[in-house]
Design a protein around this motif. Structure first.
Motif, short mmCIF file in Angstrom:
data_model
loop_
_atom_site.label_atom_id
_atom_site.label_comp_id
_atom_site.label_asym_id
_atom_site.label_seq_id
_atom_site.Cartn_x
_atom_site.Cartn_y
_atom_site.Cartn_z
N LEU A 76 0.85 -1.18 0.00
CA LEU A 76 0.00 0.00 0.00
C LEU A 76 0.89 1.24 0.00
O LEU A 76 1.78 1.36 0.86
CB LEU A 76 -0.90 0.01 1.24
CG LEU A 76 -1.83 -1.19 1.36
CD1 LEU A 76 -1.20 -2.26 2.23
CD2 LEU A 76 -3.16 -0.78 1.91
N TYR A 77 0.66 2.10 -0.96
CA TYR A 77 1.43 3.34 -1.09
C TYR A 77 0.48 4.50 -0.81
O TYR A 77 -0.58 4.60 -1.44
CB TYR A 77 2.01 3.46 -2.50
CG TYR A 77 2.83 2.25 -2.89
CD1 TYR A 77 4.15 2.11 -2.45
CD2 TYR A 77 2.29 1.24 -3.67
CE1 TYR A 77 4.90 0.99 -2.80
CE2 TYR A 77 3.02 0.12 -4.02
CZ TYR A 77 4.33 0.00 -3.58
OH TYR A 77 5.06 -1.11 -3.92
N TRP A 84 -2.81 6.35 7.30
CA TRP A 84 -2.59 4.91 7.48
C TRP A 84 -3.81 4.22 8.08
O TRP A 84 -4.16 3.11 7.66
CB TRP A 84 -1.36 4.65 8.34
CG TRP A 84 -1.57 4.91 9.82
CD1 TRP A 84 -1.30 6.06 10.50
CD2 TRP A 84 -2.10 3.99 10.77
NE1 TRP A 84 -1.65 5.93 11.81
CE2 TRP A 84 -2.15 4.66 12.02
CE3 TRP A 84 -2.56 2.69 10.71
CZ2 TRP A 84 -2.62 4.07 13.19
CZ3 TRP A 84 -3.04 2.09 11.88
CH2 TRP A 84 -3.06 2.78 13.10
N HIS A 91 -8.37 -1.87 3.96
CA HIS A 91 -7.63 -3.12 3.70
C HIS A 91 -8.15 -4.23 4.62
O HIS A 91 -8.41 -5.35 4.18
CB HIS A 91 -6.14 -2.87 3.91
CG HIS A 91 -5.26 -4.02 3.59
ND1 HIS A 91 -4.96 -5.01 4.51
CD2 HIS A 91 -4.58 -4.34 2.46
CE1 HIS A 91 -4.15 -5.89 3.96
NE2 HIS A 91 -3.89 -5.51 2.72
N SER A 102 1.88 -7.66 4.37
CA SER A 102 1.52 -6.35 3.82
C SER A 102 2.52 -5.29 4.26
O SER A 102 3.10 -5.37 5.34
CB SER A 102 0.12 -5.96 4.31
OG SER A 102 -0.31 -4.78 3.69
N MET A 104 2.96 -0.88 4.11
CA MET A 104 2.41 0.44 3.76
C MET A 104 3.55 1.45 3.89
O MET A 104 4.22 1.49 4.92
CB MET A 104 1.27 0.84 4.68
CG MET A 104 0.63 2.17 4.29
SD MET A 104 -0.65 2.77 5.46
CE MET A 104 -1.82 1.43 5.49
N VAL A 117 -3.84 7.01 -2.70
CA VAL A 117 -3.53 5.61 -2.38
C VAL A 117 -3.31 4.82 -3.65
O VAL A 117 -4.03 5.00 -4.64
CB VAL A 117 -4.73 4.96 -1.62
CG1 VAL A 117 -4.42 3.51 -1.27
CG2 VAL A 117 -5.11 5.76 -0.40
N ILE A 119 -2.45 0.52 -4.52
CA ILE A 119 -2.33 -0.79 -3.86
C ILE A 119 -1.94 -1.85 -4.88
O ILE A 119 -2.50 -1.89 -5.97
CB ILE A 119 -3.65 -1.19 -3.17
CG1 ILE A 119 -4.07 -0.11 -2.16
CG2 ILE A 119 -3.52 -2.55 -2.50
CD1 ILE A 119 -5.45 -0.31 -1.56
#
Length: 132
Positions: A76-77, A84, A91, A102, A104, A117, A119
């Motif tokens: 996840l960016y 977050w 998520h 995962s 982030m 976001v 993903i």
């Protein structure tokens, strides 16, 4: 055998990528954002953008014969790490019982300034957990 899946994103042809690629039992889903019909969905709302990106990912997985329960890894960016919790909540709603590995991270920017976001997902078909 390789199978490429496209979704018609405006960037697929320009950049030369596929939304998802299945090779054997492994599915790789490219970085996915909240863009539908060439427009950013829910500018300013990281939670909603994450939900839309995840909906697109789930559809790409289905086209490859996979399900959310087959997902083993996500990335996840976010453009602001303070989002977050909202992104993590989205998520978690999709992958709560699956619990893929995962990551982030915060990035400087995404391809459109309205995007918050992006993903990625990887799945192994048949490895799955049946999500609720």
């Amino acid at each position: 055998m390789r199978r490429n899946i496209g979704t018609g994103s405006p960037w697929e042809g320009v950049v030369g990528y596929s939304r998802a690629v299945r090779v054997g039992d492994t599915v790789h889903v490219a970085g996915t954002t909240a863009v539908r019909d060439g427009q950013v969905v829910a500018p300013g709302d990281a939670y909603r953008q994450a939900r839309v990106a995840l909906e697109i990912i789930v559809a790409a997985l289905a086209e490859c014969g996979a399900s959310p329960g087959d997902v083993v890894r996500t990335r996840l960016y976010v453009t602001d790490i303070r989002d977050w919790e909202a992104v993590g909540r989205a998520h978690g709603e999709v992958f709560a019982d699956v619990r893929p590995a995962s990551t982030m991270v915060q990035v400087g920017a995404l391809v459109d300034p309205g995007l918050l976001v992006e993903i990625e997902a990887e799945a192994v078909v048949g490895s799955g957990v049946t999500p609720p």
